[in-house]
Design an enzyme around this catalytic site. Structure first.
Site: not given
Ligand code: UD1
Ligand code: CA
Length: 475
Positions: A21, A89, A112, A386, A414
């Site tokens: 995004r 995640t 992160g 100076n 100068s």
């Molecule tokens: C996630 C939560 C959501 C919460 C939100 C809060 C899940 C499924 N959803 O959604 O409930 O409201 O955070 O901010 O957890 N990442 C990895 N590996 C992956 C996927 C993600 O390392 O396979 C890391 C991303 O780099 C990021 C973090 O996990 O730093 C969160 O991932 P992101 O895709 O931003 O989750 P959200 O859709 O925001």
């Molecule tokens: Ca997020």
């Protein structure tokens, strides 16, 4: 007094995602917030909260992210785990399992992409778990607009029953304003045992970490800790990045204001986390203070100044649009407007550096002045010197740099060109317009320019000759 032995604490910071995004080639977590990559902040806060080890899960552009994190947290150290494919995640947390082998205690899990998270919030989530028998505590917040976040569904008796992601939520679930902030504290044994039971049967075909909530609710219990929405909001696109930068900067500004610094317009002020500013210092609008810049008491930093890793001592004035990097500005010194101090510029007390003067790797002693249009490089300049307008230390011969030494009380007229290596002895005078290639003894006058010749009546003779030529053409 008996101090309770606290449960050991480790942390996992999830940073493997690409961040589509953001619409950039650069991985999301490496976008800059107040001079540091986004992911630095949650990692630093986990360290501040006493977590060790801290494991950062990397994946997308893993090497680049690892290098940036290691550099940003140094001299502190963190570990890295690689998530080969970004399958969600929960899958990301599992990637850190090996790095935490043998660890028993609480595991904080942070995203992160949450640069505004505070140590207090991490401790609140930890305390929520410690204060209950639950195996999992997680942070929730109330959002006016919950779009994009996982919604927290409570059981009839009150505790959290599950978190449902936006894409999987029914209409009535989407109407819930309490959302998952993405910050967890889990018992390690519970975590590893339960993650193995998470599947990818959902709209995104991903392994959701949020499934832990339902799995805990069915067994050892889950609790929520309510946190402020500003803090826990994640950065998912450029607009949120810009808001995070403003919010973090505002937080730093507030701390400086509380400590007696006048910041004329905190909305037009930029500063990094480690910047220090003394009381009674006035910061004009549009100033940018970077890195480990330290400003003393009773200073003034003029509009548009950009100071990086620079020390400004008490009572000094940095006038508008000065740019300084790795420089030291001594007590009561005055610099600018439009001055440039490069690394190694070291100005003593009451030194004056004026407009369009560039100083590199040079020391100026107490009260010395270079007020206009000058270049000083690799120079050691004594006290009370100076340096006239337009002076240049010619320090570079195309291959090597050479030093210029100017003794106390020297007067450089100068437009002097000082070809280094060169030493100008104490109290000497350099005539304006001189090009000097040899040392000047103390107290001497150095004249290094052609003798002036005046041709009396020359202009009148010219005019007469021109008139005569014009008369001939007319005939
Ligand atoms: C996630 C939560 C959501 C919460 C939100 C809060 C899940 C499924 N959803 O959604 O409930 O409201 O955070 O901010 O957890 N990442 C990895 N590996 C992956 C996927 C993600 O390392 O396979 C890391 C991303 O780099 C990021 C973090 O996990 O730093 C969160 O991932 P992101 O895709 O931003 O989750 P959200 O859709 O925001
Ligand atoms: Ca997020």
């Amino acid at each position: 007094m008996v101090t309770a032995r606290r449960t050991p604490l480790a942390a996992i910071v999830l940073a493997a995602g690409q961040g589509t995004r953001m619409k950039t080639r650069r991985p999301k977590v490496l976008h800059e917030v107040c001079g540091r990559p986004l992911v630095y902040y949650p990692v630093r806060r986990a360290l501040d909260a006493g977590a060790g080890p801290v494991v950062v899960v990397v994946g997308h552009e893993a090497e680049q992210v690892e290098a940036a994190v290691a550099a940003a947290v140094a001299p502190a150290r963190v570990e890295f785990a690689v998530q080969g494919k970004q399958l969600g995640t929960a899958h990301a947390v599992l990637a850190a399992r090996k790095a935490l082998a043998g660890f028993e205690g609480d595991v904080l899990i942070l995203s992160g992409d949450t640069p505004l998270i505070t140590r207090e919030t991490l401790e609140a989530v930890r305390a929520a778990k410690a204060g209950s028998k639950a195996a999992l505590a997680f942070a929730t917040m109330h959002l006016e607009n919950p779009t994009g976040y996982g919604r927290v569904v409570h059981a009839p008796h009150g505790g959290p029953a599950l978190v449902v992601e936006e894409k999987d939520a029914a209409a009535e679930e989407r109407a819930i304003h309490e959302v998952n902030a993405g910050l967890y504290c889990a018992d390690a044994a519970f975590l590893w045992e339960t993650l193995g039971r998470v599947d990818a049967k959902n709209a995104k075909r991903e392994f959701y970490l949020t499934d832990l909530v339902a799995l805990a609710a069915e067994g050892p219990g889950a609790v929520t800790a309510h946190v402020s929405s500003v803090e826990a909001s994640g950065v998912n696109d450029q607009e949120e990045l810009s808001l995070a930068v403003r919010a973090l900067t505002r937080r730093f500004a507030t701390a400086h204001l509380k400590a007696g610094v006048t910041i004329e317009d905190p909305e037009r002020f930029d500063c990094d986390e480690e910047v220090a500013i003394g009381a009674d210092t006035v910061v004009e609008p549009g100033v940018r203070l970077r890195g480990r810049t330290r400003i003393g008491e009773g200073c003034r930093v003029g509009q548009g100044a950009i100071l990086t890793d620079t020390v400004v001592e008490d009572g000094a004035a940095v006038k508008p649009y000065t740019v300084a990097e790795e420089a030291r500005i001594g007590p009561g010194a005055q610099v600018g407007p439009f001055a440039r101090l490069r690394p190694g510029a070291d100005l003593g007390p009451q030194v004056k550096i004026g407009n369009f003067v560039e100083v590199k790797k040079s020391r100026l002693g107490k009260g010395s002045k270079a007020n206009h249009l000058t270049y000083l490089g690799d120079a050691t300049i004594g006290e009370g010197v100076n340096v006239g307008c337009g002076t240049v230390t010619c320090n570079y011969d195309g291959e090597r740099k050479h030093p210029t030494v100017i003794g106390d009380g020297v007067f450089v007229g100068s437009d002097a060109i000082l070809v280094a290596p060169i030493t100008i002895g104490e109290g000497a005078y350099v005539a304006a317009g001189s090009t000097l290639t040899a040392d000047v003894p103390p107290g001497a006058l150095a004249l290094g320019r052609a003798h002036q010749v005046n041709k009396e009546g020359w202009a009148e003779r010219l005019h007469r000759a021109r008139k005569a030529r014009a008369g001939k053409r007319r005939k």
